[in-house]
Design an enzyme around this catalytic site. Structure first.
Site, PDB file in Angstrom:
ATOM      1  N   LYS A   1      39.649  41.555  49.209  1.00 59.78           N
ATOM      2  CA  LYS A   1      39.022  42.822  49.637  1.00 59.78           C
ATOM      3  C   LYS A   1      38.896  42.836  51.162  1.00 59.78           C
ATOM      4  CE  LYS A   1      34.821  45.567  48.763  1.00 59.78           C
ATOM      5  NZ  LYS A   1      33.506  45.564  48.084  1.00 59.78           N
TER       6      LYS A   1
ATOM      7  N   SER B   1      32.655  49.479  45.321  1.00 57.54           N
ATOM      8  CA  SER B   1      33.526  49.640  46.459  1.00 57.54           C
ATOM      9  C   SER B   1      34.771  48.756  46.412  1.00 57.54           C
ATOM     10  CB  SER B   1      32.757  49.356  47.763  1.00 57.54           C
ATOM     11  OG  SER B   1      32.273  48.059  47.757  1.00 57.54           O
TER      12      SER B   1
ATOM     13  N   SER C   1      29.565  46.620  43.037  1.00 59.85           N
ATOM     14  CA  SER C   1      30.901  46.902  43.584  1.00 59.85           C
ATOM     15  C   SER C   1      32.038  46.017  43.107  1.00 59.85           C
ATOM     16  CB  SER C   1      30.853  46.855  45.116  1.00 59.85           C
ATOM     17  OG  SER C   1      30.088  47.941  45.591  1.00 59.85           O
TER      18      SER C   1
END
Lengths: 491, 97
Positions: free
Chosen positions: A80, A155, A179
């Site tokens: 990420k 996210s 997330s």
């Protein structure tokens, strides 16, 4: 052989048995990314040359026959884009960091690389972790691979989408209020939020420091446990890192028996806060565990309104403080038309941050003002302790808690564009484990009959008891998927 | 001294918050006002808590690491990420008149 639908566990075996080289595997995934990612947009950066070099190095180690091969050796992964990767652009999906290249790697990334993992790229996300749909990125939104008109969640939407689409067998995400778990549920894959402090936050670009965690996203539970084992454990560079020994979990799952495990289920909250599809899938999950000899206990979770309020107060306050470092001076973008230092700060930040980030910074600044601090922020701190105490009491009644991840199926892109704050209440099930610092894993437990979209459930455990969480998840996955380890759709 | 933030959100509040947060004033005050009011209504359950909370409640303190020095990554690494440098210094507009 289609490697792109295989799990980390399966690929690890193929590599150990020398049935495939890391380079061959990496090239397969890079090819798949080239073909498919233009439709999904899971990646912000693909680091092809770095990946090929790492794969060649892994192959050299495997060929040398020196010592045991780590289970993750030579296997491609995505990271990420809020985890620092030395020499690879790390943007947090924000304009303000659009050209930022870190001079060091996050500890979780360094541990993976130390075990021979091959980093193929950095995945899209909601800017600075603020969001739950991957629509808040400065570099375009990510589409759910199972239905491109819908969000992948956030996210860590890019990481979940990349794994679900077979672009990588695993990815790292971060989970502050859900997330990792929510995008895993929306994309039909497995996502783990470890206990707070279990995985080092060193090099994780901070959103809310008392809530942020790093966790793996994979196609199945045992692979998730393998990645977790590689990244968990004490790091002196992170002052909140748990000093207790982190027990390895992956080798304890097969053959593990959950008969007698007490499963807490918040029936009343599920009834009032989920749609019919999620209710059906949860009900089915409960039955699967009961059929394996688990004891099912009706529980009441701490007040959901208070938990959501505490989460948004604390996360916004901490975000406003953490993001004050982005001043256009030491790193990140600097506005050019400035004649005073104050203009540098204000113009760089205003142009560099997106609307959701600015919204939360302003809210956090408001909550931390002298007039509001006692009214909201200090009370949020108190609420957190009360919620933690509430869970301590619950865990005297049960060993783990089974709950939904999201109230609904993944929603259509743009649903909340007119009222962005309306989506905050969708975090109702994920914020519990975040506020209380508990481990929680999300795994697919069913599909909607009409749309074939996945429904995820989460298993929440006692603090630092990842093993029990994984054991329960493995048992549930076995029951849901039959003998087939992979859940969710194969793309 | 900066003026107080009033308990209700209005144009003045927004300007002061932007100043504190080092952001430019928004194009639409009313949108920001609406956002903050909606977000603070989400936080309303906190207002119902007693000021000092239940008896015996202890709030955890920040974890500090040992106050020891560590190796610096070096000027080169640190300055490599800066927007503008010169002779090993960060360049900024004049800060002292």
């Amino acid at each position: 052989m289609n490697y792109c639908t295989m799990t980390v566990n399966e690929l690890s075996r193929l590599i150990k048995e020398k049935k495939i080289s890391s380079l061959e595997l990496t090239l397969s995934y890079l090819e798949k990314i080239k073909e498919t990612d233009k439709n999904i947009r899971a990646f912000i950066t693909v680091s092809e040359e770095t990946a090929k070099k790492a794969a060649a190095e892994a192959d050299a180690v495997i060929r040398s026959g020196a010592g045991d091969i780590h289970p993750l050796m030579g296997i491609p992964a995505a990271i990420k884009d809020n985890l620092c990767t030395e020499g690879i652009k790390t943007t947090c999906a924000s304009r303000i960091l659009r050209n930022f290249v870190p001079p060091y790697s996050a500890e979780a990334v360094a541990r993976l690389k130390g075990h021979g993992a091959v980093i193929v790229g950095k995945t899209n996300m909601d800017e600075f972790g603020m969001g739950s749909s991957c629509e808040n990125s400065a570099f375009g939104l990510t589409h759910n691979p199972l239905d491109p008109t819908r969000v992948p969640g956030g996210s860590s939407g890019g990481s979940a989408a990349a794994v679900a689409a077979g672009l990588v067998p695993y990815a790292l995400g971060s989970d502050t209020g859900g997330s990792v778990r929510q995008p895993a549920a929306y994309c039909g894959v497995v996502g783990m939020k470890p206990s707070y402090g279990r995985v080092s936050r060193y090099g994780l670009i901070a959103f809310a420091s008392s809530l942020d965690t790093v966790g793996p996203i994979t196609r199945d539970v045992i692979s998730n446990a393998m990645v977790y084992d590689a990244i968990a454990g004490y790091d002196p560079k992170d002052s909140t890192s748990l000093q207790e020994h982190s027990e390895a979990v992956a080798d304890k799952l097969k053959g593990s028996n959950v008969r007698g495990m007490r499963i807490g289920v918040p029936y009343s909250l599920i009834e009032s806060h989920t749609d019919i599809t999620v209710k059906k899938a949860l009900s089915s999950a409960v039955k699967h565990l009961a059929d394996q000899g688990c004891e099912i206990i009706d529980i009441t979770l701490p007040d959901p309104g208070l938990t959501l309020a505490a989460y948004y107060a604390l996360s916004s306050a901490e975000a406003s403080s953490n993001l004050s470092r982005y001043d256009g001076i030491r790193f990140g973008e600097r506005a050019e038309d400035c004649s005073t230092i104050e203009e540098v700060f204000k113009k760089s930040r205003s142009r560099g941050f997106g609307p959701e980030v600015k919204r939360r910074i302003l809210l956090g600044t408001f909550l931390l003002s002298r007039e509001m601090c006692d009214r909201y922020y200090k009370k949020a701190l108190m609420a957190r302790e009360m919620i933690i105490n509430g869970f301590s009491s619950l865990f005297s009644l049960c060993d783990v808690i089974l709950a939904p991840v999201a109230p609904t199926l993944p929603y259509r892109i743009g649903k909340y564009s007119a009222e962005p704050e309306a989506r905050y209440s969708e975090d109702i099930f994920t914020v519990y484990a975040s506020i209380a610092g508990l481990p929680a894993i999300s795994l697919p437990v069913g599909k909607d009959a009409d749309t074939n979209l996945p429904v995820g459930a989460q298993i929440i455990g006692r603090a630092k008891d990842e093993l029990t969480v994984y054991r329960a998840a493995y048992a549930l996955e076995t029951a849901v998927c039959g003998g087939e380890r992979r859940c969710g759709n194969d793309i | 001294m900066k003026e107080k933030i009033p308990q209700t959100v209005n144009k003045n509040t927004i300007e002061k918050l932007c100043d504190l947060a080092m952001l430019l004033p928004p194009e639409s005050d009313s949108e920001v006002e609406r956002d903050i009011e909606k977000l603070t209504s989400l936080l309303s359950p906190l207002e119902a808590l007693e000021d000092n909370g239940p008896q015996g409640l202890q709030i955890k303190q920040t974890a500090f690491r040992e106050d020891i020095t560590a190796d610096s990554p070096g000027d080169g690494a640190v300055l490599s990420t800066a927007p503008e440098v010169s002779d090993g210094y960060l360049c900024v507009p004049r800060t002292v008149e």
